[in-house]
Design a protein around this motif. Structure first.
Motif, mmCIF file in Angstrom:
data_model
loop_
_atom_site.group_PDB
_atom_site.id
_atom_site.type_symbol
_atom_site.label_atom_id
_atom_site.label_comp_id
_atom_site.label_asym_id
_atom_site.label_seq_id
_atom_site.Cartn_x
_atom_site.Cartn_y
_atom_site.Cartn_z
ATOM 1 N N THR D 205 0.842 -1.187 0.000
ATOM 2 C CA THR D 205 0.000 0.000 0.000
ATOM 3 C C THR D 205 0.875 1.233 0.000
ATOM 4 O O THR D 205 1.722 1.388 0.870
ATOM 5 C CB THR D 205 -0.854 0.029 1.289
ATOM 6 O OG1 THR D 205 -1.669 -1.123 1.289
ATOM 7 C CG2 THR D 205 -1.712 1.270 1.352
ATOM 8 N N GLY D 206 0.614 2.092 -0.984
ATOM 9 C CA GLY D 206 1.358 3.346 -0.973
ATOM 10 C C GLY D 206 0.437 4.488 -0.588
ATOM 11 O O GLY D 206 0.219 5.376 -1.391
ATOM 12 N N GLU D 207 -0.120 4.457 0.620
ATOM 13 C CA GLU D 207 -1.094 5.506 0.961
ATOM 14 C C GLU D 207 -0.448 6.885 0.898
ATOM 15 O O GLU D 207 -1.033 7.839 0.421
ATOM 16 C CB GLU D 207 -1.773 5.261 2.310
ATOM 17 C CG GLU D 207 -2.914 6.252 2.562
ATOM 18 C CD GLU D 207 -3.985 5.777 3.551
ATOM 19 O OE1 GLU D 207 -4.733 6.626 4.016
ATOM 20 O OE2 GLU D 207 -4.085 4.584 3.840
ATOM 21 N N GLN D 208 0.792 6.990 1.365
ATOM 22 C CA GLN D 208 1.474 8.282 1.327
ATOM 23 C C GLN D 208 2.145 8.550 -0.012
ATOM 24 O O GLN D 208 2.295 9.692 -0.408
ATOM 25 C CB GLN D 208 2.547 8.350 2.437
ATOM 26 C CG GLN D 208 2.039 8.035 3.813
ATOM 27 C CD GLN D 208 1.296 9.186 4.433
ATOM 28 O OE1 GLN D 208 1.526 10.335 4.090
ATOM 29 N NE2 GLN D 208 0.370 8.886 5.319
ATOM 30 N N ALA D 209 2.592 7.484 -0.672
ATOM 31 C CA ALA D 209 3.347 7.702 -1.899
ATOM 32 C C ALA D 209 3.232 6.476 -2.787
ATOM 33 O O ALA D 209 3.443 5.362 -2.322
ATOM 34 C CB ALA D 209 4.819 7.947 -1.574
ATOM 35 N N PRO D 210 2.935 6.672 -4.054
ATOM 36 C CA PRO D 210 2.943 5.540 -4.980
ATOM 37 C C PRO D 210 4.386 5.106 -5.220
ATOM 38 O O PRO D 210 5.320 5.820 -4.869
ATOM 39 C CB PRO D 210 2.301 6.120 -6.231
ATOM 40 C CG PRO D 210 2.528 7.588 -6.149
ATOM 41 C CD PRO D 210 2.604 7.941 -4.705
ATOM 42 N N PHE D 211 4.553 3.929 -5.803
ATOM 43 C CA PHE D 211 5.920 3.422 -5.962
ATOM 44 C C PHE D 211 6.058 2.717 -7.311
ATOM 45 O O PHE D 211 5.110 2.161 -7.850
ATOM 46 C CB PHE D 211 6.297 2.486 -4.822
ATOM 47 C CG PHE D 211 5.304 1.385 -4.560
ATOM 48 C CD1 PHE D 211 4.187 1.621 -3.777
ATOM 49 C CD2 PHE D 211 5.488 0.110 -5.080
ATOM 50 C CE1 PHE D 211 3.249 0.609 -3.522
ATOM 51 C CE2 PHE D 211 4.566 -0.897 -4.827
ATOM 52 C CZ PHE D 211 3.438 -0.645 -4.049
ATOM 53 N N GLY D 212 7.299 2.755 -7.799
ATOM 54 C CA GLY D 212 7.572 2.153 -9.097
ATOM 55 C C GLY D 212 8.016 0.705 -8.970
ATOM 56 O O GLY D 212 8.165 0.165 -7.870
ATOM 57 N N LYS D 213 8.235 0.099 -10.119
ATOM 58 C CA LYS D 213 8.575 -1.322 -10.158
ATOM 59 C C LYS D 213 9.923 -1.609 -9.494
ATOM 60 O O LYS D 213 10.074 -2.628 -8.792
ATOM 61 C CB LYS D 213 8.612 -1.789 -11.630
ATOM 62 C CG LYS D 213 8.903 -3.256 -11.858
ATOM 63 C CD LYS D 213 7.800 -4.150 -11.330
ATOM 64 C CE LYS D 213 7.919 -5.584 -11.795
ATOM 65 N NZ LYS D 213 9.194 -6.219 -11.559
ATOM 66 N N ALA D 214 10.884 -0.717 -9.648
ATOM 67 C CA ALA D 214 12.207 -0.957 -9.068
ATOM 68 C C ALA D 214 12.110 -0.997 -7.547
ATOM 69 O O ALA D 214 12.699 -1.868 -6.892
ATOM 70 C CB ALA D 214 13.177 0.144 -9.516
ATOM 71 N N THR D 215 11.340 -0.086 -6.993
ATOM 72 C CA THR D 215 11.159 -0.073 -5.548
ATOM 73 C C THR D 215 10.469 -1.347 -5.094
ATOM 74 O O THR D 215 10.845 -1.954 -4.085
ATOM 75 C CB THR D 215 10.315 1.154 -5.141
ATOM 76 O OG1 THR D 215 10.994 2.321 -5.584
ATOM 77 C CG2 THR D 215 10.094 1.200 -3.646
ATOM 78 N N LEU D 216 9.463 -1.750 -5.829
ATOM 79 C CA LEU D 216 8.768 -2.981 -5.486
ATOM 80 C C LEU D 216 9.745 -4.149 -5.453
ATOM 81 O O LEU D 216 9.754 -4.954 -4.506
ATOM 82 C CB LEU D 216 7.661 -3.247 -6.520
ATOM 83 C CG LEU D 216 6.950 -4.596 -6.392
ATOM 84 C CD1 LEU D 216 6.212 -4.706 -5.080
ATOM 85 C CD2 LEU D 216 5.982 -4.797 -7.554
ATOM 86 N N ASP D 217 10.576 -4.254 -6.471
ATOM 87 C CA ASP D 217 11.527 -5.359 -6.524
ATOM 88 C C ASP D 217 12.460 -5.346 -5.316
ATOM 89 O O ASP D 217 12.733 -6.385 -4.710
ATOM 90 C CB ASP D 217 12.343 -5.294 -7.829
ATOM 91 C CG ASP D 217 11.497 -5.684 -9.040
ATOM 92 O OD1 ASP D 217 10.404 -6.280 -8.852
ATOM 93 O OD2 ASP D 217 11.908 -5.386 -10.172
#
Lengths: 240, 240, 240, 240, 240, 240
Positions: D205-217
């Motif tokens: 959940t990125g309630e404060q900030a969305p995140f990209g694929k690299a961060t997810l990895d």
């Protein structure tokens, strides 16, 4: 069906009705109403508060609660702890509307709440009509007490209200049905009227049989004669 | 009050009514009913079970549920998660009684339960009368489906039922009140009738003003003419 | 499993999606969203109050409610009167978080509450992803109305949000599962993204089968392509 | 944000974890799990019954309940007597799905229900991941007891399951967030994995900030290393 | 019945009792009390608010909540989500009265609420007496903390309170019954006393057998000796 | 405190007590009990079913329900629709235990349930002791009716049970406290006894002041003399 009614009443006769006042020491006003074997304890309480939506209106409010004691019915009725029954809420809404119809809520002495509790001690048909009829007496007495203690200038009830049932049972119109009649009725109607002969509520249901205009007219006429008797008994009870 | 009605209707005119069938893929029968800006989605479901008290009777049962979507009203209405409202239960009991009046529950093909869900998408007065009128169409279609799948021999509905409101607003009798009219009405009456011109339910309330017999007669006559229009629309909708 | 998908869709194809605005007269903003046979009515209401814990913050709040009409499913779903289901609360929490992610709650014009009601009219898989996608449109329109009436200076939504499901069924990755696919899926994932291609929520569940990183990557890529289509449809709907 | 983490942990380090078995005399299996200052009492009970919908399947079922003791939080949390919170139900559904993923419900010895109660004694972030990790130990022990008493032939758990949180706080990725970190996290992700390095649940959940694929990895990789530590501690605890 | 008690205790002997303080980091005061295999986690929380009826009194209030973890009993006990059990409420009212008896609520530093949560981790008879005994320690510690932070001038507890059960089992009087004894007891009595040897509560029930005055006197005497031991253990625990 | 008691009673005198039988037509047995201004309507109903846990035992069960009418108290008491109060449940558990103590549940004629409803019409202290005393009469009459209809061979009540309160008010021991006395009492004790002079329940609470053994002995002796009077009145009522 019945050659005669169970209790030998005439078709247009109401049951023996009594209105006993002042039966609950702690209520502001109270009335034990009996329509034959239907007994309802009506208690009117006045509190110096109103529901949230009524605040800052300067007006009072009148509401009612209705419940049956578990042993009021021949088969024990469970208490409504797990959710109110629709029937109970429907009846208490009807009682509240009937009383408000004859009450000047601007004359209650401010933002004041009257609650009339109608608790059925014994049920034998007509608990809602007995409740309305007795509730008026309890409310009248409570408002008299309120007036005498200087909380309001006059009794806010500007008129009377009473109610009776009428129904068709085995093709015959009967007034003030008891439980055995009611449970076999093809048509069931509850009528609430004031002392001017005007209707306040009409609730007619033909669950077993639909009905035409002529039948309706007969039922309303029969109801009116019964209500006139009840209004006279109310006046006698409160010595108006 | 109003020189003319908001929507320029004649006093004895109903709003534009549409009955759109088959709008919910998963319901056995469904009908989106519109009385002007009042929109109710009626869905009839049939299940092979009955309530406990009906078991071993060999008979079916018909019941209804009524709810308003929160955004169906101009001020958002909270969902009834913390206890059903009396008003909702009163309306769903009325819908159920109305349908049962024209249904042969011995012809439903055994101990079978029909539930008609009436969900108000948009409320502009008359949600209960629209619900009854639309519920009949949804029930009819569901029973046709039931009959075609061999579950019962004939459609258990042996007649039609429809409903309309009539009220007194500013001293004038009006048919099929919308919300603005309804909220100002001195008298409010809902009438349910069958196709023979008979009454199934009459619920008249004079919360603002009691009413005499002549006014009652006028209201019932006005209601009957409106209901005849609705019954014709129902027949057209289901191609009877 | 299926040689082809039930509706002949390609594995990476979403269902026909429509976003119909302005369908509820009384809601501030509304959108009937259809993902194939899944239909959800989204209604955004704005009230000038916030929950107790948010008071004196100067900020607004955005929340959601989710419910299914009883007849939205092929087997009737009882209403949640006797306690909310965990599933419903889980979904409405997800919708709320998704919208808040793209909303500047300091720009709502003070302590203001937006509630987006998502009522499922017809369920055929993907009700939560359709709800999020349609809720954004309803919220956008409601905020536009709010802005035009001078309550806030700009639309507080600074970006878009949409959602899609992806799953593995019979060893094959499929986008936007319908009910039959969903009920057989080994892996089920819901992805919420914004218009920058960033993730807002990822909820992947392998109840039937765990999954490796490569599969996850494929699912996320497939989801992203579907969400891009949805974002374009949203922009078209609100004429951005 | 923090130059160092509050407890001087490395960003990729989990808190001190203990798994104490057999702490409740009356439970079939139990485990007091501690992730730093987060303490959860997990108790597995086996009953010879299944939920109604599971009857006549020949299969068992595994479910979970989650609750916080009122004093487990620094501000007292009221008990959920007036309606379950969505958060609690969401967590207990997650625990149940995680356990079922590694359980052969056909090997439980018939229609048998395992309930794993996870009661939080002390909350300092990560109560759901600690619950899953400890619940597996309690379930394992309960099934061993069940097996030894001849109720089933082998332990129905065919694999392990453990969970950890990972989040972004002040732009830095951190493993196993405590409460202070969690309440400031821009992104919060819970990952459930099995001993083969496969994902069972991903909830990001990125309630404060969305995140990209690299961060997810990066987050998933960090989670995996933490879970491997937990799986080893589980094996040590049950002496596998 | 038993030649000797299950655990070889003398009839007048209490079980091994321990009072472990400071076991919950987030509670203001806490105590894990063990009476043999009965384990109760007592946590005292202080909040700067009082119940509505207590407002503007200038006085504090002390209340308690009591619950059993589901797995605390040999047969799993369902959580009280669907309505509180009378037994639980009866016990928490008893705990509250006992503590208030030794607390100067005018010395709590204003309108301050202490809630003592008693959560039964393991139940083997005597959970209410263990709860009272442990609750006093938790309350004492919480008030010490309160005093040290300057919120009140002295510890408002002006005395100690402890409780024990005594019963007749197979005609023999036994002190501090465990579950097997309790479930066979003809008479069951719980006694709460202060450090002056005075009674605070006596609750004696002869559900299986009524009892005479001589038996009552013996039971009270036996209870008093047990309570004296408990009071000494409390003093040791808090280093009074 | 009082030079004399409000109603000029001697300290050791009970209030005027009446036990009026057969007051509810639909109950199997009923008794309107009055202890001065405390009025309780006790109604015993017998049904041919037992609670689930009692099935297949061959034994009957006796239970009680207790409620106060809203207007029974000087300040209106809300109905318990939103959750039962602990006090009510505590009292109904006490009534049930008291009756079961003198009832041979194997002689009720099989798996039969007696429910004694105790509804307080007017509350002026001592509602629980009046309830027990009146409930015995209602139960006795209901069992007599049951026996006469051939459902059981003998009246399953093998003894009497009655109850009285005793308390210390202003340092003076008083028997059968009314509301004003009760609300000022330092010690409050309820005693339930049978006709052999044996104790069935003792519930003594020193919320305002702890008490020593000598005081306890005096209170029990005073209670016993009051209960002897009540037992004689019960015998007279049922003509034993």
């Amino acid at each position: 069906m019945f050659a005669t009614r169970v209790d030998n009443r005439a078709d247009r006769a109401i049951r023996p009705v009594t209105l006993e006042r002042g039966v609950m020491k702690n209520a502001t006003g109270s009335c034990l109403v009996k329509f034959g074997d239907t007994h309802v304890l009506c208690a009117a309480t006045i509190e110096e508060r109103v529901p949230g939506w009524r605040k800052n209106s300067g007006l009072g409010w009148v509401t009612a609660e209705y419940a049956m004691l578990p042993a009021s019915t021949s088969k024990r009725t469970p208490r409504e702890y797990k959710g109110r029954k629709g029937r109970s809420q429907e009846i208490e809404r009807l009682i509240g509307r009937s009383l408000r119809n004859v009450c000047d809520m601007g004359a209650m002495g401010g933002e004041v709440l009257m609650t009339v509790d109608c608790d059925v001690l014994q049920a034998d048909g007509g608990t809602r009509t007995a409740s309305i009829t007795g509730a008026w007496v309890a409310a009248y007495d409570a408002f008299e007490m309120w007036r005498k203690s200087g909380k309001c200038k006059r009794n806010p009830l500007f008129g009377q209200v009473a109610a009776i049932s009428v129904g068709m049972v085995g093709g015959r119109l009967l007034l003030d049905l008891d439980y055995r009649e009611d449970s076999k009725a093809e048509i069931d109607m509850n009528v609430v009227m004031n002392a001017k002969g005007e209707f306040i509520e009409i609730q007619g249901t033909g669950e077993q049989a639909p009905f035409g205009k002529a039948t309706l007219d007969d039922m309303l006429s029969m109801a009116q004669s019964g209500i006139e008797e009840l209004l006279a008994l109310q006046r006698a009870a409160v010595q108006l």
